[in-house]
Design an enzyme around this catalytic site. Structure first.
Site, PDB file in Angstrom:
ATOM      1  N   LYS A 173     -26.320  10.464   1.744  1.00 52.87           N
ATOM      2  CA  LYS A 173     -27.765  10.287   1.605  1.00 52.87           C
ATOM      3  C   LYS A 173     -28.090   9.160   0.618  1.00 52.87           C
ATOM      4  CE  LYS A 173     -27.978  14.022   4.185  1.00 52.87           C
ATOM      5  NZ  LYS A 173     -28.015  13.935   5.647  1.00 52.87           N
ATOM      6  N   ARG A 231      -3.156   9.096   1.476  1.00 58.86           N
ATOM      7  CA  ARG A 231      -4.240  10.056   1.662  1.00 58.86           C
ATOM      8  C   ARG A 231      -4.805  10.550   0.341  1.00 58.86           C
ATOM      9  NH1 ARG A 231      -3.818  15.397   2.436  1.00 58.86           N
ATOM     10  NH2 ARG A 231      -1.640  15.322   3.101  1.00 58.86           N
ATOM     11  N   ASP A 260     -25.705  22.569  -4.663  1.00 59.80           N
ATOM     12  CA  ASP A 260     -25.835  21.428  -3.760  1.00 59.80           C
ATOM     13  C   ASP A 260     -26.934  20.550  -4.349  1.00 59.80           C
ATOM     14  OD1 ASP A 260     -26.445  19.583  -1.769  1.00 59.80           O
ATOM     15  OD2 ASP A 260     -26.024  20.976  -0.140  1.00 59.80           O
ATOM     16  N   TYR A 266     -28.888  24.285   3.200  1.00 59.35           N
ATOM     17  CA  TYR A 266     -28.682  23.368   4.322  1.00 59.35           C
ATOM     18  C   TYR A 266     -28.140  24.135   5.529  1.00 59.35           C
ATOM     19  CZ  TYR A 266     -26.448  19.198   6.506  1.00 59.35           C
ATOM     20  OH  TYR A 266     -26.018  18.194   7.345  1.00 59.35           O
TER      21      TYR A 266
END
Length: 389
Positions: free
Chosen positions: A201, A50, A176, A103
């Site tokens: 994105k 992980r 961001d 956002y």
């Protein structure tokens, strides 16, 4: 050895890997360690899958190089990257200042989760002067979260001045930076503490994989981000990390096309009689244009389009008439997209009249002349639905 044992061990002998242009994709939860002393040496070794293996490490190194960061942490989505950055620096009794144009899912996290755990949330106008913003921060403010250009309406903030003033007061700044993809703008070079983006994105670039990242230039903050990843159990797969790294290799080339095509479409729309205004930070005369020219190396392909007032049915007619622009909420892939934005503006504290219905356009990699023709057809449908010739 019996067959059962031999089959378990067969094919597991280590051998040198052939050199390829991309990293190996390792699939494994268990990591076999060399000796007993290594079992609990988490600071120096990867002891569990992980934590990330070869492909994840290669992606982190490449992103750190691009962002100018000491290190980068990875998350299963862009939203989890933003929330992770907030959780890494906030505790009960703190206050966070958040851009009002952030956002929408980030706002939802702030309003639901942060408040639930005793963190006060204050939203600020992204057009507020940096000195007034930081000067008005209470002593409880531990972090300022910016998103520039702002989501949907594309306001540009003076992040370097905010970071300068915030640092002097011991306030952590987080940006961001998804619009600029860590390439068109490097917040860490502007003294911002943590640069976050949705790799989903532009970095991924093909609308088929989710991931987020947080980059830090300070060792203490990077350690806090890394601890947060381990404590909350976030991880990304080797396959997804490989895809993101593949997208990163062509990011500058694709962004140049997105930006040039987007600006051309925006300029065409700016001259249309059906259009009240175009919200694109690279257009001359746009609010924040000087800041954009100072800090950014070029435009992206995402911007806002404000149509002149008409009934809501005309907005639907405009969107439904589009053939090349798909209707979908993501962006940054090779395909062009459009969404109506007004329903998302109602939750803002600082509401503005933009002069008509707001549409967000993501200009993809299609020929811009074809996209312009598609928009011209949709504008004709808009006029017809509004009862105009």
């Amino acid at each position: 050895m019996e067959d059962e044992t031999r089959l378990i061990r067969a094919g597991s002998k280590p051998r040198p890997l052939a050199k390829t242009v991309g990293p190996p994709i390792q699939k494994g939860s268990t990591v076999l360690l060399p000796n007993a002393a290594s079992l609990y040496d988490d600071d120096k070794l990867i002891t569990y899958g992980r934590q990330g293996l070869a492909a994840q490490a290669a992606l982190q190194d490449a992103l750190a190089e691009m962002e100018g960061a000491l290190g980068v942490t990875l998350y299963p989505s862009g939203l989890s990257a933003v929330t992770a950055a907030l959780l890494a620096v906030l505790k009960t009794g703190d206050e966070v200042m958040v851009s009002d144009t952030v956002y929408k899912p980030t706002r939802r996290f702030c309003d639901r989760m942060l408040k639930r755990f005793g963190v006060a949330v204050t939203y600020f106008d992204p057009l507020q002067a940096a000195d007034d913003l930081v000067g008005g921060a209470s002593d409880r403010v531990r972090a300022i979260l910016m998103e520039s250009p702002g989501s949907l309406t594309f306001e540009v903030q003076d992040m370097s001045r905010v970071a300068e003033l915030a640092t002097a007061r011991g306030i952590v700044t987080i940006a961001d930076n998804t619009w600029a993809a860590g390439y068109l703008l490097r917040p860490l070079e502007l003294a911002v503490d943590i640069s976050v983006q949705a790799l989903t994105k532009y970095v991924g670039g093909h609308s088929d994989v989710f991931m987020g990242s947080a980059a830090a230039r300070d060792r203490k903050l990077l350690h806090a981000l890394q601890e947060n990843v381990l404590d909350l159990g976030w991880s990304v797969s080797g396959e997804d990390a490989y895809q993101m790294l593949r997208g990163l290799r062509t990011l500058p080339t694709r962004l140049a096309r997105h930006g040039a095509s987007g600006l051309r479409v925006a300029q065409w729309l700016h001259a249309r009689p059906e259009v009240a205004q175009v919200l694109h930070p690279a257009l001359p005369g746009s609010p924040g244009r000087d800041l954009f020219a100072r800090d950014y190396r070029g435009p992206a392909g995402l911007f806002g389009l404000v149509l002149k007032p008409a009934p809501s049915a005309a907005v639907d007619a405009f969107l439904d008439a589009l053939q090349l622009f798909g209707l979908g909420f993501s962006w940054g892939g090779f395909e062009s997209l459009a969404v109506s934005s007004d329903p998302q503006l109602r939750i803002r504290r600082f509401r503005r009249d933009y002069g008509g219905p707001l549409i967000r356009l993501s200009v993809g990699l299609e020929d811009p002349d074809d996209l312009i023709a598609d928009l011209e057809h949709a504008l004709a449908a808009y006029r017809a639905a509004a009862g105009e010739p």
